[in-house]
Design an enzyme around this catalytic site. Structure first.
Site, PDB file in Angstrom:
ATOM      1  N   ARG A  79      -4.235  -4.686  -0.298  1.00  0.00           N
ATOM      2  CA  ARG A  79      -5.559  -4.048  -0.410  1.00  0.00           C
ATOM      3  C   ARG A  79      -5.864  -3.616  -1.846  1.00  0.00           C
ATOM      4  O   ARG A  79      -5.216  -4.020  -2.801  1.00  0.00           O
ATOM      5  CB  ARG A  79      -5.721  -2.882   0.566  1.00  0.00           C
ATOM      6  CG  ARG A  79      -5.780  -3.300   2.015  1.00  0.00           C
ATOM      7  CD  ARG A  79      -6.745  -2.416   2.799  1.00  0.00           C
ATOM      8  NE  ARG A  79      -6.774  -2.777   4.210  1.00  0.00           N
ATOM      9  CZ  ARG A  79      -6.080  -2.154   5.152  1.00  0.00           C
ATOM     10  NH1 ARG A  79      -5.335  -1.119   4.849  1.00  0.00           N
ATOM     11  NH2 ARG A  79      -6.153  -2.548   6.403  1.00  0.00           N
ATOM     12  N   GLU A 104       0.850  -1.206   0.000  1.00  0.00           N
ATOM     13  CA  GLU A 104       0.000   0.000   0.000  1.00  0.00           C
ATOM     14  C   GLU A 104       0.880   1.248   0.000  1.00  0.00           C
ATOM     15  O   GLU A 104       1.893   1.272   0.708  1.00  0.00           O
ATOM     16  CB  GLU A 104      -0.817   0.022   1.300  1.00  0.00           C
ATOM     17  CG  GLU A 104      -2.234  -0.414   1.189  1.00  0.00           C
ATOM     18  CD  GLU A 104      -2.915  -0.368   2.547  1.00  0.00           C
ATOM     19  OE1 GLU A 104      -2.235  -0.380   3.596  1.00  0.00           O
ATOM     20  OE2 GLU A 104      -4.142  -0.322   2.556  1.00  0.00           O
TER      21      GLU A 104
HETATM   22  O1  LIG Z   1      -8.793   3.364   2.461  1.00  0.00           O
HETATM   23  C1  LIG Z   1      -8.027   3.373   3.458  1.00  0.00           C
HETATM   24  C2  LIG Z   1      -6.980   2.483   3.588  1.00  0.00           C
HETATM   25  C3  LIG Z   1      -6.179   2.540   4.698  1.00  0.00           C
HETATM   26  N1  LIG Z   1      -6.393   3.470   5.657  1.00  0.00           N
HETATM   27  C4  LIG Z   1      -5.495   3.561   6.813  1.00  0.00           C
HETATM   28  C5  LIG Z   1      -5.596   2.456   7.808  1.00  0.00           C
HETATM   29  C6  LIG Z   1      -4.207   2.387   8.397  1.00  0.00           C
HETATM   30  O2  LIG Z   1      -4.073   3.394   9.395  1.00  0.00           O
HETATM   31  C7  LIG Z   1      -3.342   2.732   7.181  1.00  0.00           C
HETATM   32  C8  LIG Z   1      -2.932   1.525   6.399  1.00  0.00           C
HETATM   33  O3  LIG Z   1      -2.401   0.639   7.262  1.00  0.00           O
HETATM   34  P1  LIG Z   1      -2.341  -0.949   7.142  1.00  0.00           P
HETATM   35  O4  LIG Z   1      -1.383  -1.225   8.224  1.00  0.00           O
HETATM   36  O5  LIG Z   1      -1.801  -1.259   5.808  1.00  0.00           O
HETATM   37  O6  LIG Z   1      -3.662  -1.530   7.372  1.00  0.00           O
HETATM   38  O7  LIG Z   1      -4.147   3.515   6.334  1.00  0.00           O
HETATM   39  C9  LIG Z   1      -7.454   4.348   5.545  1.00  0.00           C
HETATM   40  O8  LIG Z   1      -7.677   5.188   6.447  1.00  0.00           O
HETATM   41  N2  LIG Z   1      -8.220   4.294   4.433  1.00  0.00           N
END
Ligand SMILES: O=c1ccn([C@H]2C[C@H](O)[C@@H](COP(=O)(O)O)O2)c(=O)[nH]1
Ligand SMILES: Nc1ncnc2c1ncn2[C@@H]1O[C@H](COP(=O)(O)OP(=O)(O)O)[C@@H](O)[C@H]1O
Length: 209
Positions: A83, A30
């Site tokens: 994702r 991501e």
């Molecule tokens: O659409 C989205 C995707 C991700 N996020 C946020 C959630 C987390 O704080 C990070 C991504 O972290 P991961 O550790 O890869 O899950 O980004 C969001 O707010 N909206």
């Protein structure tokens, strides 16, 4: 093309790191670093501080940067991607809206953008790998990872994200699922997780055939 889906800190990056050692697999993580720094601004941090004001800003940028990932030409036969533009909309934007933190007009504009994109741009996917965790496990891993912006995340937030994922990928109660789903239980320690990845390697890597 394979998407790795799961709650925050469920182990997606760790899973991708493991498969990145295999030849002929391209791994796309991501673009979180972009979400933390776009021309000197931090939309991820702003969203966690004031979701009603900055939710749309973050989710618009997530939508753009995920789309950018989806349309990158493939350089290997298999691509694993962390994702998708779908979970950005069906999980994160949905969560902001349902919890009353994204105004209706913001959600409507974001939704129209999303619908336009998926209607007009091909976003291929062969398999969705869902790392299924308990929210409590993610809460512990999140605290251990200690990303500055995420220090304000309560367990309830992870529970909401978990429920949206379960409704989408397990119970098929919310939105259409664009590919078959492989569920991998992911509360286990790293050794057991790597063992499970090995057990599922064929299923994952042959998904495009
Ligand atoms: O659409 C989205 C995707 C991700 N996020 C946020 C959630 C987390 O704080 C990070 C991504 O972290 P991961 O550790 O890869 O899950 O980004 C969001 O707010 N909206
Ligand atoms: N199976 C596991 N057991 C314990 N800790 C883990 C496991 N998998 C990942 N971690 C740790 O949990 C945190 C979040 O993992 P990460 O792979 O970054 O999750 P995600 O990409 O889903 O947010 C990291 O500190 C990572 O080292």
């Amino acid at each position: 093309q394979i998407w790795i889906e799961g709650n925050i800190a469920s182990g997606k990056t760790t899973c991708l790191e493991y498969f990145s050692k295999t030849s002929d697999i391209e791994v796309l993580t991501e673009p979180v670093s972009k979400w933390r720094n776009v021309q000197g601004c931090n939309p991820l941090g702003l969203m966690y501080q004031d979701p009603s004001r900055w939710g749309l800003t973050l989710q618009t940028y997530v939508q753009l940067t995920m789309l950018d990932r989806h349309v990158l030409p493939m350089s290997t036969p298999v691509r694993m991607m962390e994702r998708s533009i779908y979970s950005a909309k069906y999980i994160f934007a949905e969560n902001l809206y349902k919890s009353g933190k994204m105004p209706e007009v913001d959600f409507a504009v974001l939704s129209e953008w999303f619908e336009w994109i998926i209607k007009n741009i091909a976003i291929p996917v062969d398999l969705i790998v869902y790392l299924q965790t308990s929210p409590q496990t993610c809460y512990e891993r999140l605290k251990q990872r200690c990303r500055d912006e995420e220090k304000v995340i309560p367990l309830e937030y992870l529970e909401s994200i978990h429920n949206l994922y379960e409704d989408w990928l397990i119970h098929h109660k919310s939105f259409e699922v664009p590919a078959p789903v492989l569920v991998i239980p992911a509360d286990h320690d790293l050794k057991k997780m790597l063992h499970q990845y090995e057990e599922n390697r064929e299923k994952i890597l042959m998904a495009h055939c």
